[in-house]
Design an enzyme around this catalytic site. Sequence first.
Site, PDB file in Angstrom:
ATOM      1  N   HIS A 142       0.866  -1.340   0.071  1.00 22.24           N
ATOM      2  CA  HIS A 142       0.061  -0.174  -0.014  1.00 22.24           C
ATOM      3  C   HIS A 142       1.030   1.400  -0.185  1.00 22.24           C
ATOM      4  CE1 HIS A 142      -3.966  -2.043   0.618  1.00 22.24           C
ATOM      5  NE2 HIS A 142      -3.194  -2.550   1.486  1.00 22.24           N
ATOM      6  N   THR A 194      12.815  -7.882   4.227  1.00 22.45           N
ATOM      7  CA  THR A 194      12.200  -6.517   3.383  1.00 22.45           C
ATOM      8  C   THR A 194      13.286  -6.000   2.268  1.00 22.45           C
ATOM      9  OG1 THR A 194      13.466  -5.266   4.975  1.00 22.45           O
ATOM     10  CG2 THR A 194      11.230  -5.580   5.712  1.00 22.45           C
ATOM     11  N   LYS A 195      14.389  -6.709   2.332  1.00 19.23           N
ATOM     12  CA  LYS A 195      15.390  -6.408   1.284  1.00 19.23           C
ATOM     13  C   LYS A 195      15.884  -7.799   0.758  1.00 19.23           C
ATOM     14  CE  LYS A 195      16.975  -2.168   3.869  1.00 19.23           C
ATOM     15  NZ  LYS A 195      18.185  -1.776   4.369  1.00 19.23           N
TER      16      LYS A 195
END
Length: 219
Positions: A142, A194-195
């Site tokens: 989002h 997240t990476k």
Amino acid sequence: MDTPTYRITWLDRWEARIERRLQLARGHWVQLRGAQAGVRFGLGRGVQILHPSCLEVGDDVSIMDCGYLNCLSARGVRFGNHTSIDRNLWLSCGAAHDSRGYFEIGDHSFIGAYAVIGSGGGISIGSHVLIGQCVNIHAESHRFSDSTRLIQEQGVSYQGIVIEDDIWIGSKATILDGVTIGRGAIIGAGAVVTKSVPSQAIAVGVPAKVIGYRSRAQT
């Protein structure tokens, strides 16, 4: 204390054979509805498949009980040969107004029970990949940069996720949009990725960080 030994009876074996035949019959029914499938495609009880004409599976594929697959996508949903999915999979490629999403997984791979997979931005998983129970994979995110507007009014961004070959993802891990996990990597249980993670790396924690490499750990 002696470990008890249990005898598998003819009734147990008969029940297993009957259940397998029912799984194959359900798989055949989905093929009649438009899915492309190889030999020995089995579906457990209560598996709901929307838009089966967008589904393609190889040989010896099993999707166990109570799954939900929304396959609506221009690129479709594909399962490679000898790949199995445990019970209660939730998989969605996106919405009818946006068909960019897709999902593909290679040969000899496994997804554990209660996986949640949102592939609106596309998810590519390689071969010989082991994914534990309750894993979340989300190829969408989002937008929220404008604090004066509701988050739900700002739309969704898509980057996609790539999980290469020979990877182990531990139970309850979460893989977020834009991530590539390199060949041979290990993601620890409960990690939030997240990476991108390099090949052969061992990544754990929230957010996930590389704590070592398999090749070095073995020397």
